[in-house]
Design an enzyme around this catalytic site. Structure first.
Site, PDB file in Angstrom:
ATOM      1  N   HIS A   5       0.843  -1.216   0.000  1.00 52.62           N
ATOM      2  CA  HIS A   5       0.000   0.000   0.000  1.00 52.62           C
ATOM      3  C   HIS A   5       0.871   1.257   0.000  1.00 52.62           C
ATOM      4  O   HIS A   5       1.648   1.462   0.922  1.00 52.62           O
ATOM      5  CB  HIS A   5      -0.907  -0.043   1.243  1.00 52.62           C
ATOM      6  CG  HIS A   5      -2.137   0.802   1.131  1.00 52.62           C
ATOM      7  ND1 HIS A   5      -2.872   1.177   2.241  1.00 52.62           N
ATOM      8  CD2 HIS A   5      -2.776   1.346   0.067  1.00 52.62           C
ATOM      9  CE1 HIS A   5      -3.908   1.914   1.861  1.00 52.62           C
ATOM     10  NE2 HIS A   5      -3.873   2.022   0.533  1.00 52.62           N
TER      11      HIS A   5
ATOM     12  N   ASP B 211      -5.623   4.407   3.840  1.00 51.87           N
ATOM     13  CA  ASP B 211      -7.040   4.587   3.528  1.00 51.87           C
ATOM     14  C   ASP B 211      -7.729   5.194   4.743  1.00 51.87           C
ATOM     15  O   ASP B 211      -7.552   4.727   5.872  1.00 51.87           O
ATOM     16  CB  ASP B 211      -7.699   3.229   3.200  1.00 51.87           C
ATOM     17  CG  ASP B 211      -7.183   2.642   1.891  1.00 51.87           C
ATOM     18  OD1 ASP B 211      -6.577   3.425   1.101  1.00 51.87           O
ATOM     19  OD2 ASP B 211      -7.362   1.429   1.674  1.00 51.87           O
TER      20      ASP B 211
ATOM     21  N   HIS C 286     -14.049   4.932   0.330  1.00 50.24           N
ATOM     22  CA  HIS C 286     -13.025   5.355   1.303  1.00 50.24           C
ATOM     23  C   HIS C 286     -12.152   6.386   0.611  1.00 50.24           C
ATOM     24  O   HIS C 286     -12.279   6.607  -0.592  1.00 50.24           O
ATOM     25  CB  HIS C 286     -12.180   4.160   1.781  1.00 50.24           C
ATOM     26  CG  HIS C 286     -11.209   3.633   0.762  1.00 50.24           C
ATOM     27  ND1 HIS C 286     -11.588   2.764  -0.252  1.00 50.24           N
ATOM     28  CD2 HIS C 286      -9.868   3.856   0.573  1.00 50.24           C
ATOM     29  CE1 HIS C 286     -10.533   2.476  -1.008  1.00 50.24           C
ATOM     30  NE2 HIS C 286      -9.471   3.128  -0.532  1.00 50.24           N
TER      31      HIS C 286
ATOM     32  N   HIS D 166      -8.322   7.206  -0.381  1.00 47.09           N
ATOM     33  CA  HIS D 166      -6.926   6.779  -0.417  1.00 47.09           C
ATOM     34  C   HIS D 166      -6.083   8.049  -0.393  1.00 47.09           C
ATOM     35  O   HIS D 166      -6.246   8.940  -1.225  1.00 47.09           O
ATOM     36  CB  HIS D 166      -6.642   5.971  -1.704  1.00 47.09           C
ATOM     37  CG  HIS D 166      -5.199   5.590  -1.851  1.00 47.09           C
ATOM     38  ND1 HIS D 166      -4.662   4.470  -1.233  1.00 47.09           N
ATOM     39  CD2 HIS D 166      -4.171   6.189  -2.518  1.00 47.09           C
ATOM     40  CE1 HIS D 166      -3.364   4.405  -1.536  1.00 47.09           C
ATOM     41  NE2 HIS D 166      -3.043   5.441  -2.320  1.00 47.09           N
TER      42      HIS D 166
HETATM   43 ZN   LIG Z   1      -5.576   2.937  -0.468  1.00 48.51          ZN
END
Ligand SMILES: [Zn+2]
Length: 260
Positions: free
Chosen positions: A153, A157, A232, A234
């Site tokens: 990642h 998030d 969500h 990011h």
């Molecule tokens: Zn993300």
């Protein structure tokens, strides 16, 4: 003799003195008449002349004294007027000084207020905040998963229901605003300190490239566009606008004073 009895510029004879002088004058005239009728013409003439002279002087003195009194009264009135004018002038000047002082203090207070407002505005502009107010990290930085092409990642998030307000974490300029592939609708800001922040999976974009944004300004709404499993935000922090120059977003925000 005419000058032995000074009329006295500033000495007004009393009412009694003036009346006495008139009475004396009348008596002298009466005496002169009697003398004129009984004594020799020469003596009478001499006495009369002398008396008239005396009487005349007395009258002149009386008139002169009266005139002096009038002049003095006038002078006093003028002086009084001058004193009043001077007093009024002094009062007006004192009032003007007081007003100027009040004005100066008000101006100083206004300037201090403006300085405080500017300082507060600077503090606000320089302050950082969460990209979604009141949110928290649901997926950490560098966490593994098949979802990310890099295998790790590249950001964090933040929990955000679809349509949540997404704001600039600090002041900056929009360098990217549009479709970003796996990021869906995304925005990249170049922050005033030269770092970059990215906001992905947006349902809508509210800014355009080149636009300057202040800290906390809404730049778009959260969503689930691109490579996303659900609504969500990011969020990434980078040293350059390019993918791969990412740094720990949580550490980045904390370094800028954001508590999370
Ligand atoms: Zn993300």
């Amino acid at each position: 003799m005419a000058f032995t009895r000074a009329t006295g510029k500033h000495r007004a004879p009393s009412r009694l003195t003036r009346r006495s002088a008139q009475v004396a004058g009348a008596a002298a005239l009466a005496t002169a008449g009697v003398i004129g009728a009984t004594a020799s013409p020469a003596l009478a003439a001499g006495s009369a002349a002398s008396t008239v002279e005396t009487v005349g002087l007395t009258q002149v003195t009386a008139i002169g004294s009266s005139l002096a009194a009038q002049i003095e009264a006038q002078a006093e009135a003028q002086q009084h007027q001058a004193d009043l004018a001077a007093k009024a002038k002094a009062e007006a000047e004192a009032k003007a000084r007081a007003e100027a002082e009040t004005k100066r203090r008000a101006e100083e207070a206004r300037k201090a207020e403006a300085r405080a407002a500017r300082a507060a505005e600077r503090a606000r502009l320089n302050s950082f905040r969460l990209p979604v107010a009141g949110s928290y990290v649901t997926t950490g930085y560098k966490s593994g998963g098949s979802l990310w092409s890099s295998g790790s990642h590249s950001g964090v998030d933040f929990r955000a229901a679809s349509g949540s307000s997404v704001v600039a974490v600090g002041a900056g300029t929009v360098v990217e605003a549009g479709w970003g592939g796996a990021y869906g609708n995304n925005i990249v800001l170049r922050m005033t300190d030269g770092t970059y922040t990215q906001y992905g999976h947006l349902s809508s974009i509210g800014v355009r490239v080149g636009q300057h944004v202040t800290s906390g300004r809404q730049i778009g709404l959260s969503g689930s566009t691109g490579n996303s499993t659900g609504p969500h935000l990011h969020f990434e922090a980078r040293t350059s606008p390019q993918y791969g120059s990412d740094m720990d977003p949580v550490a980045y925000l904390r370094a800028h004073g954001v508590r999370l």
